[in-house]
Design a protein around this motif. Structure first.
Motif, PDB file in Angstrom:
ATOM      1  N   TYR A   1     -10.935  28.372  11.554  1.00  0.00           N
ATOM      2  CA  TYR A   1     -11.882  27.372  12.061  1.00  0.00           C
ATOM      3  C   TYR A   1     -12.305  26.367  10.985  1.00  0.00           C
ATOM      4  N   HIS A   2     -12.385  26.830   9.730  1.00  0.00           N
ATOM      5  CA  HIS A   2     -12.897  25.939   8.688  1.00  0.00           C
ATOM      6  C   HIS A   2     -11.889  24.864   8.289  1.00  0.00           C
ATOM      7  N   GLY A   3     -10.601  25.088   8.635  1.00  0.00           N
ATOM      8  CA  GLY A   3      -9.541  24.231   8.087  1.00  0.00           C
ATOM      9  C   GLY A   3      -9.725  22.764   8.372  1.00  0.00           C
TER      10      GLY A   3
ATOM     11  N   SER B   1     -13.205  21.754   6.270  1.00  0.00           N
ATOM     12  CA  SER B   1     -13.192  21.988   4.821  1.00  0.00           C
ATOM     13  C   SER B   1     -11.955  21.377   4.153  1.00  0.00           C
ATOM     14  N   HIS B   2     -10.800  21.424   4.845  1.00  0.00           N
ATOM     15  CA  HIS B   2      -9.556  20.977   4.213  1.00  0.00           C
ATOM     16  C   HIS B   2      -9.080  19.622   4.737  1.00  0.00           C
ATOM     17  N   ALA B   3      -9.969  18.899   5.445  1.00  0.00           N
ATOM     18  CA  ALA B   3      -9.516  17.643   6.070  1.00  0.00           C
ATOM     19  C   ALA B   3      -8.940  16.677   5.043  1.00  0.00           C
TER      20      ALA B   3
ATOM     21  N   ASP C   1     -11.395  23.685  -2.169  1.00  0.00           N
ATOM     22  CA  ASP C   1     -12.251  23.513  -0.975  1.00  0.00           C
ATOM     23  C   ASP C   1     -12.909  24.842  -0.611  1.00  0.00           C
ATOM     24  N   ASP C   2     -12.099  25.910  -0.584  1.00  0.00           N
ATOM     25  CA  ASP C   2     -12.627  27.224  -0.185  1.00  0.00           C
ATOM     26  C   ASP C   2     -13.654  27.730  -1.192  1.00  0.00           C
ATOM     27  N   ALA C   3     -13.363  27.536  -2.478  1.00  0.00           N
ATOM     28  CA  ALA C   3     -14.240  28.059  -3.531  1.00  0.00           C
ATOM     29  C   ALA C   3     -15.627  27.431  -3.452  1.00  0.00           C
TER      30      ALA C   3
HETATM   31 FE   LIG Z   1      -9.367  27.601   3.439  1.00  0.00          FE
END
Ligand SMILES: [Fe+2]
Ligand code: FES
Length: 457
Positions: A203-205, A208-210, A356-358
């Motif tokens: 869901y975060h992709g 967060s990673h746009a 991004d994840d960190a």
């Molecule tokens: Fe991620």
């Protein structure tokens, strides 16, 4: 400590305390890491007799060693004399291991083979008493896992239905995988923030990673041309969130887009396209798509771009990540190199997705210093109550959406089981009863509707 008041998988609520408490962390080392199957090595990391690598089960250092007869053994990397690390190298080849404190010498199998002045100073050297503590091992298609717990289920039973999905990551091509790169780094966040993400959170992709996805699209030929067609088609897969999530009774999770996971690397894309029919024939049409991202409980993650990683727990507020890039042995050299570079660009410490994840995990951890923040239940309700069994050609318990939290609920249900301290035979019996009851209820009521609006109608 009883953690059942902090986790309610039936209602999809989890209190932040489990990511913050030192007491819970100590209990995790004892009840989870010391009793679960933990990834330790891959066969290809240890090709020759005497090859060894060092890894961890929780905070316990473990030495994994290829024996002269070709088998693999592992033992606690702690000298039985005063507890010094027996071998201080991360990896290498050895004929034996000498503790650098007082010089006790251990064979490749962990037995003590020489103690300086031993006969003069000990009445007797009991081999069983003096030998390094052994780890129970299992090897699944080259992936070596270990546990301290003799009562833990056999590894294949522990994998259960996840074995079918695991093969989609590790067995796409004849000959399996080999290591082409590796990175280690430390992050100031709890290990579970990382583990729950590949188990559950696709869901975060798109948020967060746009920006990372946008800059990874290969540039157009010139200012007047659009980006290449193949790359736009890959990106387009992300805007169609149809897909699935799998949750195992043993806490493993997997999630994937129905159209397959995109890659922005042209070399990898072209090779995957050229071999797609061959892989589909090997794995079957449903399974070939089912590699998105996954976690084998507690801390072994995999991604569709051939990244495999462990997040070692390092206190409640820190994790140490070890990430390997493993390429198919059957791939041409330029594809192996592209896979190595792809990890560098995506999920290494310098990788765009990793950064991004960190940011998210570090911020979640920092906020949990707050009293109210630790008490407030966090909401894990996506696709709650929509699990089916053996539906859509997929084994086990799945929900029919890529954006779901079934994987996380399964992970924390198993986490709660383990943290209860109940012995393994009781846990496996309880899991079987739970699954039988759910299957009976579904058989009586029919499968739940795939979409919330279908339920409301
Ligand atoms: Fe991620
Ligand atoms: S601590 Fe290893 S020989 Fe003394």
């Amino acid at each position: 400590m009883d953690v059942s008041h902090l986790i309610d998988p039936d209602r999809g609520l989890i209190r932040g305390e489990i990511f913050h408490s030192q007491a819970i962390y100590e209990q995790e080392l004892e009840q989870i890491f010391a009793r679960s199957w933990i990834f330790l090595a891959h066969d290809k990391m240890l090709p020759q007799p005497g090859d060894f690598i060092q890894n961890y089960i929780g905070e316990d250092p473990v030495l994994v060693v290829r024996q002269p007869d070709g088998s693999v053994r592992a033992f606690l990397n702690q000298c039985r004399h005063r507890g010094m690390r027996i071998c201080r190298a991360d990896r290498g080849n050895a004929r034996n291991f000498m503790c650098s404190f007082h010089g006790w010498n251990y064979g490749l199998d962990g037995d003590v083979i020489n103690i300086p002045h031993g006969e003069a100073i000990y009445d007797a050297v009991e081999r069983a008493e003096f030998r390094a503590t052994p780890v129970r091992l299992a090897n699944y298609k080259g992936f070596i896992f270990g546990t301290w717990d003799a009562a833990a289920p056999a590894f294949e039973d522990y994998l259960g239905d996840f074995a079918w999905y695991f093969d989609a990551y590790i067995d796409r091509y004849e000959g399996g995988l080999e290591v082409v790169g590796m990175h280690k780094w430390v992050l100031p966040a709890n290990w579970k923030f990382n583990a729950e993400q590949p188990a559950s959170d696709m869901y975060h992709g798109e948020v967060s990673h746009a920006s990372a996805f946008q800059v990874m699209v290969p540039p157009p030929k010139d200012a007047h041309s659009p980006p290449p067609d193949w790359a736009m088609r890959q990106l387009g897969q992300l805007s169609n969130p149809s897909g699935f999530q799998f949750a195992s009774p043993y806490g493993h999770g997997n999630g994937w887009f129905a159209g397959g996971m995109p890659t922005m690397n042209e070399t990898i894309y072209r090779w995957q396209e050229a071999t797609a029919a061959q892989v589909a024939a090997r794995l079957g049409p449903e399974r070939v798509l089912s590699a998105g991202h996954a976690n084998i409980f507690p801390n072994f993650m995999m991604l569709s771009n051939y990244t495999f990683r462990v997040t070692h727990p390092r206190g409640p507020n820190e994790m140490e990540i070890w990430a390997w890039s493993m390429a198919p042995v059957a791939a041409p050299a330029e594809v192996k190199e592209a896979i190595r570079l792809d990890l560098l660009r995506t999920f290494s410490p310098a990788g765009m997705f990793e950064q991004d994840d960190a940011v998210n995990w570090e911020e979640e951890q920092r906020i949990l210093r707050g009293h109210m923040a630790r008490k407030a239940p966090l909401i894990y309700k996506q696709m709650l109550g929509r699990a089916r069994y053996d539906a859509d050609g997929l084994p086990g318990r799945t929900v029919p959406h890529v954006y779901a939290e079934e994987g996380a609920r399964g992970m924390y249900r198993h986490y709660m089981d383990m943290m209860s301290g109940a012995p393994w035979p009781d846990l496996t019996r309880r899991k079987q009863q739970r699954e039988d009851a759910e299957r009976r209820a579904l058989a009586a009521q029919g499968q739940p509707p795939a979409k919330p609006d279908a339920a409301a109608a």
